[in-house]
Scaffold this active site. Structure first.
Site, PDB file in Angstrom:
ATOM      1  N   MET A   1      -8.157   5.816   2.677  1.00 57.05           N
ATOM      2  CA  MET A   1      -8.270   6.985   1.805  1.00 57.05           C
ATOM      3  C   MET A   1      -6.999   7.249   0.994  1.00 57.05           C
ATOM      4  O   MET A   1      -6.966   8.183   0.205  1.00 57.05           O
ATOM      5  CB  MET A   1      -8.576   8.224   2.660  1.00 57.05           C
ATOM      6  CG  MET A   1      -9.921   8.186   3.349  1.00 57.05           C
ATOM      7  SD  MET A   1     -11.304   8.137   2.168  1.00 57.05           S
ATOM      8  CE  MET A   1     -11.072   9.689   1.307  1.00 57.05           C
ATOM      9  N   ARG A   2      -5.955   6.417   1.214  1.00 54.21           N
ATOM     10  CA  ARG A   2      -4.712   6.686   0.495  1.00 54.21           C
ATOM     11  C   ARG A   2      -4.908   6.578  -1.014  1.00 54.21           C
ATOM     12  O   ARG A   2      -4.300   7.315  -1.788  1.00 54.21           O
ATOM     13  CB  ARG A   2      -3.612   5.733   0.970  1.00 54.21           C
ATOM     14  CG  ARG A   2      -2.265   6.022   0.307  1.00 54.21           C
ATOM     15  CD  ARG A   2      -1.140   5.177   0.887  1.00 54.21           C
ATOM     16  NE  ARG A   2      -0.757   5.664   2.193  1.00 54.21           N
ATOM     17  CZ  ARG A   2      -0.797   4.953   3.293  1.00 54.21           C
ATOM     18  NH1 ARG A   2      -1.235   3.710   3.250  1.00 54.21           N
ATOM     19  NH2 ARG A   2      -0.421   5.454   4.446  1.00 54.21           N
ATOM     20  N   ALA A   3      -5.768   5.658  -1.463  1.00 51.72           N
ATOM     21  CA  ALA A   3      -5.999   5.486  -2.896  1.00 51.72           C
ATOM     22  C   ALA A   3      -6.572   6.761  -3.517  1.00 51.72           C
ATOM     23  O   ALA A   3      -6.170   7.162  -4.622  1.00 51.72           O
ATOM     24  CB  ALA A   3      -6.937   4.308  -3.138  1.00 51.72           C
TER      25      ALA A   3
ATOM     26  N   ASP B   1       0.815  -1.213   0.000  1.00 52.49           N
ATOM     27  CA  ASP B   1       0.000   0.000   0.000  1.00 52.49           C
ATOM     28  C   ASP B   1       0.854   1.271   0.000  1.00 52.49           C
ATOM     29  O   ASP B   1       0.365   2.341  -0.349  1.00 52.49           O
ATOM     30  CB  ASP B   1      -0.923  -0.007   1.221  1.00 52.49           C
ATOM     31  CG  ASP B   1      -1.959   1.100   1.174  1.00 52.49           C
ATOM     32  OD1 ASP B   1      -2.665   1.203   0.158  1.00 52.49           O
ATOM     33  OD2 ASP B   1      -2.050   1.874   2.141  1.00 52.49           O
TER      34      ASP B   1
END
Length: 683
Positions: A274-276, A193
């Site tokens: 929420m990183r995406a 990730d």
């Protein structure tokens, strides 16, 4: 220093080049993970990227590459005064898979710290990579403790070295680039990730393109400097385009309609966290700047999704990374229709050059055309499973008698969380999460004299060893007089990864009772457990007249799952042949890696057919494993009211334990001893 291969001379591999260039335009994208088979220019492209990066201004003489306009106040070489500084080329620092912890984060001289109170610190690779590129080849083979350090540095933008109360901190912000061959094992989800983008690469099947690759590589090997000179103009043009895109980047507008498309896409593909969303927004902005535009379009969002989401939508390690492009297009269209922002109305396959994301392929008139749509040429030969195994479910409803003809592969049932099986005793194998072992990390259990370089100081034992000699050594001040012989290494206990060798009965007796789906589901669950515990796995199957090694021991657990899914059934039950084949596999693996302890998992109902007295022959093969102390467990697949108990009898011959399919579940009521009994212990 050798002349690197020019970035613009790389043939094809559009996604790979684009992913790297977007990170050069906007390092905030977060790096790129390159997945693909060996020999596809992964490492060549990464090493060539450094030559295109702008020069980095640094404080003169600072070993930690402090920015002269805003020097790090906590820099170990500081404090620095703001000034003009000097410029140097951007660095590409390579992290070897077998590097030590001290090589990565740096080393602190404990002896000087104790006796003189001096923080004598030697910077590591994280300090060298600050404000540059940290490149990890075969990143999926990186040891867990190094992965943990990388995760900490990537999350905090700093590296901390702490030894017995003495600590050093320095900035460590870098562009993380990793390459890997998925056949050798997958990456931990936490590290996966951390990569902003992922690209899949494969060798071209186009003859002209392959010829051009060989022609350019041979020309480079014959005269690297001359070859680089011939591509100097293209390299300069690309470098100037990167610089122009960096200047344009702050002016790029990310409209509300585009943000809604990004959010809708991430929600539709059910990515975690929420990183995406943030990475997609930064990637789409970088794509617009790369194309020379000040506004993000729907096509930029689409391309950003194809780069930022595939590795984030995997639900388990056996899912192939990828994105349903039809679903992606539908999601973008719906989000665009729901928005009042009309920025993307003119976007489409034929509008505006498709977003301008793909870098130009430099070359002369004799160079072949750029290969388009590399990702679309991936063969769709993934194993069927779950709700897609229609033929498998049909074969389950046609039971064959024991010893019958070979049947089509049966689909696996839904995997479950399995109870942990472990090897008894204390090992010294590779770091993992299964059995107890002496490791570099874990709880401290004692102290010893260091055999080489001191890595983990046991402070109390060191002071205890030095204290009786202080008067003889002429101690006069407050500091403790410490000699090399006083230092003590802390011994620690943690967990190791094992070699889990599955021996699976694929004979007709298993298929006749329609149990192969449940058996495959159980083995798949154990494979998932092995993936999480960082084990090597192997697969031996037996049916008909012989046994075979379906998968030699490997770190690629998903490869084992694929072999299991396509496993046919039928024929007699040569149980002894399966156990003897497993013995051969373990004998070879002991020579290759003697520190990795094996765990034998035999999945069978215990029946044996074929040849004279097959049950006695299987018992002798079991005692062969027991004599060598191999830890083992038999997964008893026998069902029905009348049971013969042959699997339990086999477990006794192996010197191990037996567990039913139901007891294998972590949520089952029946208890399961975690330490599998070794040879010589009664069941």
């Amino acid at each position: 220093m050798s002349t690197p291969y020019p970035f613009t001379a790389i043939v094809g591999q559009d996604d790979l080049r684009l992913g790297l260039l977007l990170n050069a335009v906007s390092p905030a994208v977060g790096g790129v993970l390159v997945r693909g088979e060996k020999g596809t220019a992964k490492s060549t492209a990464v090493r060539a990227l450094a030559a295109l990066m702008p020069e980095v201004p640094v404080v003169s003489g600072c070993r930690f590459s402090c920015d002269p306009s805003a020097p790090d106040p906590a820099c170990p070489d500081g404090p620095h005064e703001a000034g003009p500084g000097v410029s140097r080329p951007a660095r590409t620092v390579e992290l070897p898979v077998g590097a030590s912890e001290d090589r990565l984060v740096g080393a602190l001289d404990i002896e000087r710290a104790l006796s003189e109170g001096v923080k004598a610190f030697e910077p590591g690779l994280l300090a060298d990579a600050h404000r540059g590129i940290l490149y990890v080849d075969e990143v999926n083979l990186l040891h867990d403790h190094l992965v943990d350090l990388l995760l900490d540095a990537a999350a905090m933008g700093a590296s901390y070295v702490e030894r017995e109360g003495v600590s050093v901190r320095h900035a460590a912000r870098f562009l993380l680039v990793g390459t890997m061959n998925p056949e050798e094992g997958e990456l931990r989800p936490q590290l996966l990730d951390r990569f902003g983008l992922t690209v899949e690469v494969a060798a071209s099947r186009d003859t002209d393109q392959r010829v051009e690759v060989v022609r350019r590589r041979l020309a480079y090997d014959d005269d690297p400097e001359g070859f680089a000179a011939r591509w100097a103009r293209e390299e300069t043009a690309l470098r100037e385009r990167i610089a122009a895109a960096r200047v344009l980047l702050p002016r790029v507008v990310l409209g509300d309609g585009v943000l809604r498309q990004i959010a809708a896409t991430c929600a539709a593909f059910e990515v975690d966290g929420m990183r995406a969303d943030i990475v997609m927004a930064r990637t789409a902005t970088a794509l617009a700047a790369w194309a020379g535009r000040e506004e993000v379009t729907a096509e930029d969002v689409r391309q950003a999704a194809l780069l930022a989401l595939p590795h984030r939508r995997r639900r388990n390690p056996f899912d192939a990374p990828g994105l349903d492009e039809e679903k992606l297009d539908d999601t973008l269209s719906e989000a665009e229709g729901d928005s009042d922002d009309g920025d993307g109305d003119d976007d489409g396959p034929g509008g505006g050059g498709g977003g301008g994301g793909v870098p130009p392929q430099s070359g002369g008139p004799d160079a072949p055309d750029r290969e388009a749509g590399t990702g679309d040429d991936t063969p769709a030969d993934a194993p069927a499973g779950g709700d897609g195994s229609g033929s498998g479910s049909g074969s389950e409803q046609r039971p064959a008698p024991a010893g019958g003809a070979e049947q089509a592969p049966v689909g696996a049932s839904e995997p479950f969380r399995a109870k942990m099986l472990s090897v008894p005793g204390l090992g010294e194998g590779a770091a993992g999460r299964r059995s107890r072992a002496r490791t570099e990390h874990g709880r401290t259990t004692g102290a010893r004299r260091p055999e080489g370089a001191l890595t983990k100081l046991h402070l109390a034992a060191t002071v205890q060893a030095a204290a009786p000699h202080q008067r003889a050594r002429g101690r006069s001040g407050r500091g403790l007089v410490v000699r090399r012989d006083d230092l003590r290494q802390a011994t620690r206990e943690g967990r190791e990864g094992n070699l889990v060798l599955f021996v699976v009965d694929a004979s007709g007796s298993m298929a006749a009772r329609q149990r192969m789906g449940a058996v495959k589901g159980a083995v798949l669950s154990l494979l998932l457990d092995a993936y999480q515990r960082r084990d090597k796995v192997g697969l031996v199957t037996f049916r008909g007249k012989e046994a075979e090694v379906a998968l030699p021991p490997t770190s690629s657990v998903d490869a084992a799952a694929a072999r299991l899914e396509s496993l046919p059934t039928g024929g007699r039950t040569p149980l002894a042949a399966g156990l003897l084949k497993a013995h051969d596999v373990l004998r070879v693996e002991r020579m290759r890696d003697p520190s990795r302890r094996p765990l034998l998992v035999v999945v069978t109902d215990g029946r044996a057919t074929g040849g004279p007295d097959p049950v006695a022959l299987a018992a002798r093969a079991g005692r062969l494993h027991a004599a060598e102390g191999t830890a083992s467990v038999v997964v008893d697949c026998e069902t029905g009211v009348v049971r013969l108990g042959l699997a339990a009898q086999l477990a006794r011959e192996l010197g191990g334990g037996a567990v039913t399919l139901h007891e294998l579940r972590a949520d089952s009521i029946a208890g399961l001893v975690k330490d599998v009994t070794a040879a010589g212990r009664a069941a």
